[in-house]
Design a protein around this motif. Structure first.
Motif, PDB file in Angstrom:
ATOM      1  N   ALA A 192       0.835  -1.209   0.000  1.00 42.45           N
ATOM      2  CA  ALA A 192       0.000   0.000   0.000  1.00 42.45           C
ATOM      3  C   ALA A 192       0.869   1.257   0.000  1.00 42.45           C
ATOM      4  O   ALA A 192       0.570   2.232  -0.697  1.00 42.45           O
ATOM      5  CB  ALA A 192      -0.926  -0.004   1.209  1.00 42.45           C
ATOM      6  N   HIS A 193       1.944   1.236   0.777  1.00 39.30           N
ATOM      7  CA  HIS A 193       2.871   2.369   0.828  1.00 39.30           C
ATOM      8  C   HIS A 193       3.504   2.590  -0.549  1.00 39.30           C
ATOM      9  O   HIS A 193       3.533   3.715  -1.069  1.00 39.30           O
ATOM     10  CB  HIS A 193       3.946   2.083   1.874  1.00 39.30           C
ATOM     11  CG  HIS A 193       4.966   3.153   2.019  1.00 39.30           C
ATOM     12  ND1 HIS A 193       4.938   4.083   3.035  1.00 39.30           N
ATOM     13  CD2 HIS A 193       6.070   3.462   1.283  1.00 39.30           C
ATOM     14  CE1 HIS A 193       5.962   4.916   2.921  1.00 39.30           C
ATOM     15  NE2 HIS A 193       6.666   4.550   1.862  1.00 39.30           N
ATOM     16  N   GLU A 194       3.992   1.511  -1.139  1.00 41.12           N
ATOM     17  CA  GLU A 194       4.635   1.614  -2.448  1.00 41.12           C
ATOM     18  C   GLU A 194       3.638   2.035  -3.521  1.00 41.12           C
ATOM     19  O   GLU A 194       3.968   2.806  -4.425  1.00 41.12           O
ATOM     20  CB  GLU A 194       5.277   0.277  -2.815  1.00 41.12           C
ATOM     21  CG  GLU A 194       5.959   0.246  -4.179  1.00 41.12           C
ATOM     22  CD  GLU A 194       7.172   1.146  -4.274  1.00 41.12           C
ATOM     23  OE1 GLU A 194       7.551   1.506  -5.410  1.00 41.12           O
ATOM     24  OE2 GLU A 194       7.745   1.487  -3.216  1.00 41.12           O
ATOM     25  N   GLN A 200      10.741   6.345   4.369  1.00 41.81           N
ATOM     26  CA  GLN A 200      10.724   4.977   4.866  1.00 41.81           C
ATOM     27  C   GLN A 200       9.330   4.577   5.310  1.00 41.81           C
ATOM     28  O   GLN A 200       8.534   5.401   5.758  1.00 41.81           O
ATOM     29  CB  GLN A 200      11.695   4.825   6.031  1.00 41.81           C
ATOM     30  CG  GLN A 200      11.299   5.602   7.277  1.00 41.81           C
ATOM     31  CD  GLN A 200      12.307   5.478   8.401  1.00 41.81           C
ATOM     32  OE1 GLN A 200      13.441   5.125   8.169  1.00 41.81           O
ATOM     33  NE2 GLN A 200      11.879   5.760   9.612  1.00 41.81           N
ATOM     34  N   PHE A 201       9.051   3.303   5.186  1.00 42.24           N
ATOM     35  CA  PHE A 201       7.755   2.786   5.611  1.00 42.24           C
ATOM     36  C   PHE A 201       7.565   2.988   7.116  1.00 42.24           C
ATOM     37  O   PHE A 201       8.492   2.854   7.906  1.00 42.24           O
ATOM     38  CB  PHE A 201       7.657   1.290   5.281  1.00 42.24           C
ATOM     39  CG  PHE A 201       6.450   0.631   5.882  1.00 42.24           C
ATOM     40  CD1 PHE A 201       5.220   0.738   5.264  1.00 42.24           C
ATOM     41  CD2 PHE A 201       6.543  -0.051   7.092  1.00 42.24           C
ATOM     42  CE1 PHE A 201       4.096   0.153   5.835  1.00 42.24           C
ATOM     43  CE2 PHE A 201       5.427  -0.641   7.665  1.00 42.24           C
ATOM     44  CZ  PHE A 201       4.198  -0.534   7.024  1.00 42.24           C
ATOM     45  N   GLY A 202       6.338   3.309   7.494  1.00 42.48           N
ATOM     46  CA  GLY A 202       5.988   3.393   8.908  1.00 42.48           C
ATOM     47  C   GLY A 202       6.262   4.723   9.568  1.00 42.48           C
ATOM     48  O   GLY A 202       6.242   4.809  10.797  1.00 42.48           O
ATOM     49  N   LEU A 203       6.507   5.764   8.789  1.00 44.19           N
ATOM     50  CA  LEU A 203       6.856   7.067   9.368  1.00 44.19           C
ATOM     51  C   LEU A 203       5.584   7.809   9.786  1.00 44.19           C
ATOM     52  O   LEU A 203       4.863   8.365   8.959  1.00 44.19           O
ATOM     53  CB  LEU A 203       7.657   7.896   8.374  1.00 44.19           C
ATOM     54  CG  LEU A 203       8.198   9.231   8.878  1.00 44.19           C
ATOM     55  CD1 LEU A 203       9.025   9.049  10.144  1.00 44.19           C
ATOM     56  CD2 LEU A 203       9.031   9.909   7.799  1.00 44.19           C
ATOM     57  N   VAL A 204       5.312   7.806  11.081  1.00 48.48           N
ATOM     58  CA  VAL A 204       4.140   8.478  11.648  1.00 48.48           C
ATOM     59  C   VAL A 204       4.611   9.656  12.486  1.00 48.48           C
ATOM     60  O   VAL A 204       5.503   9.509  13.322  1.00 48.48           O
ATOM     61  CB  VAL A 204       3.315   7.506  12.520  1.00 48.48           C
ATOM     62  CG1 VAL A 204       2.143   8.230  13.183  1.00 48.48           C
ATOM     63  CG2 VAL A 204       2.811   6.344  11.669  1.00 48.48           C
ATOM     64  N   VAL A 205       4.032  10.823  12.269  1.00 45.98           N
ATOM     65  CA  VAL A 205       4.424  12.022  13.002  1.00 45.98           C
ATOM     66  C   VAL A 205       3.197  12.652  13.643  1.00 45.98           C
ATOM     67  O   VAL A 205       2.059  12.423  13.216  1.00 45.98           O
ATOM     68  CB  VAL A 205       5.114  13.050  12.076  1.00 45.98           C
ATOM     69  CG1 VAL A 205       6.407  12.477  11.524  1.00 45.98           C
ATOM     70  CG2 VAL A 205       4.189  13.478  10.948  1.00 45.98           C
ATOM     71  N   SER A 206       3.441  13.442  14.661  1.00 49.32           N
ATOM     72  CA  SER A 206       2.333  14.028  15.417  1.00 49.32           C
ATOM     73  C   SER A 206       1.803  15.324  14.825  1.00 49.32           C
ATOM     74  O   SER A 206       0.630  15.654  14.997  1.00 49.32           O
ATOM     75  CB  SER A 206       2.771  14.273  16.867  1.00 49.32           C
ATOM     76  OG  SER A 206       3.883  15.168  16.897  1.00 49.32           O
TER      77      SER A 206
END
Length: 250
Positions: free
Chosen positions: A65-67, A85-91
C-alpha cells in the motif's frame, strides 16, 4: 525524526516528498484506505494521509500500500519524488519542519535536483547453483576427474575440506562472472548504480540503477540481450518502475 506516541486521531502518515506545490488533484488511497493529501512546507510538498493506528506493521499488505501510493503519484506525472521509509508516523507538521525540513532542507533539495529526469530500475538474477557447478566441472576436466576419483572412497577430513573449498571457489567464480557480465553491460547505461545484498542462495546478482526516463527501453533491451546470452540458464527479475529508494538516502 522522532515519532514517539502520536495520537492516532490526529497523527500523520508520511509517504514521500516532491517539489512544491506538488500534485493539485490527487485521487490516491493510502493506508487504512485514507485519501492521500499534499501539505506544503516552503519549497517541499509532503504526501500524507491521516492515521488510524499508532504503528504500522511491516506486513506485505501495508508495504504494498505504501509503495502503491508512491507509484501512483509518479504515474500521475510527478516523477521526481523522494520516498520516505515505511511506517513514518508524526504528530504534527511542526514536528516535520523542526526534525526534517529545517536541518536537512539543502540535502533534500539537492536530492530532488539529482533525481530530476531520472528513474530507478532494478535487476535481480537468479541461478541454479547445482547446474552451474556441473557446467563448471565440465569446463574444468582436471577438477572433475579429481572429484570423480574421490567419489565412493573413504576420505579423510583434510581431503573433504580441500575438495569442498575447490568446488565452492569454482561456484563463486561462476557467480562473479555473471555479476561482472551484467555490471559491464548495464552500468554504462546508468548515471548511478547500487549493488544490493544477495538475499538467497539462488540469487546471483542484485543491483539498482538510476537511469534517464527516456532511456528505459534501451536498458530493457540490454537486459533482454543478457538473458539470451546466458541461453536460459538464469531467471531475471527486471523491475522497470519503482520509487528511487536506493538513491535518496540521507
Amino acid at each position: 525524526m522522532a515519532t514517539a506516541s502520536p495520537n492516532p486521531a490526529s497523527a500523520l502518515y508520511l509517504y514521500g516528498i516532491v517539489a512544491a506545490p506538488g500534485p493539485r488533484h490527487l485521487n490516491v488511497v493510502g493506508l487504512d484506505k485514507q485519501p492521500v493529501r499534499v501539505h506544503v512546507l516552503g519549497s517541499l510538498a509532503f504526501l500524507y494521509s491521516q492515521t488510524c493506528q499508532e504503528r504500522y506493521l511491516a506486513s506485505r499488505a501495508n508495504l504494498l500500500a505504501h509503495e502503491a501510493v508512491l507509484e501512483s503519484v509518479m504515474n500521475e506525472g510527478h516523477r521526481t519524488l523522494l520516498p520516505l521509509q515505511f511506517g513514518l508516523v508524526v504528530s504534527s507538521w511542526a514536528q516535520v519542519e523542526q526534525d526534517l525540513v529545517k536541518p536537512r532542507l539543502a540535502e533534500l533539495l539537492a536530492l530532488l535536483q539529482r533525481l530530476e529526469g531520472k528513474r530507478e530500475v532494478g535487476v535481480k538474477v537468479f541461478w541454479d547453483p547445482e547446474r552451474e557447478l556441473q557446467l563448471g566441472l565440465e569446463e574444468n576436466p582436471a577438477l572433475k576427474a579429481r572429484r570423480d576419483e574421490l567419489a565412493g572412497t573413504p576420505l579423510g577430513l583434510e581431503a573433504v575440506v580441500e575438495m569442498g573449498r575447490a568446488l565452492e571457489q569454482l561456484l563463486e567464480q561462476r557467480r562473479q562472472h555473471i555479476a561482472h557480465t551484467f555490471t559491464a553491460a548495464l552500468v554504462p547505461l546508468a548515471s548511478d548504480c547500487v549493488e544490493g545484498k544477495l538475499l538467497t542462495e539462488n540469487m546471483a546478482y542484485n543491483s539498482a540503477f538510476l537511469i534517464n526516463w527516456e532511456d528505459e527501453p534501451a536498458f530493457a533491451q540490454k537486459v533482454e540481450e543478457l538473458d539470451q546470452a546466458f541461453q536460459g540458464r538464469l531467471r531475471i527479475r527486471y523491475n522497470n518502475f519503482t520509487a528511487p529508494y536506493n538513491f535518496v538516502k540521507l
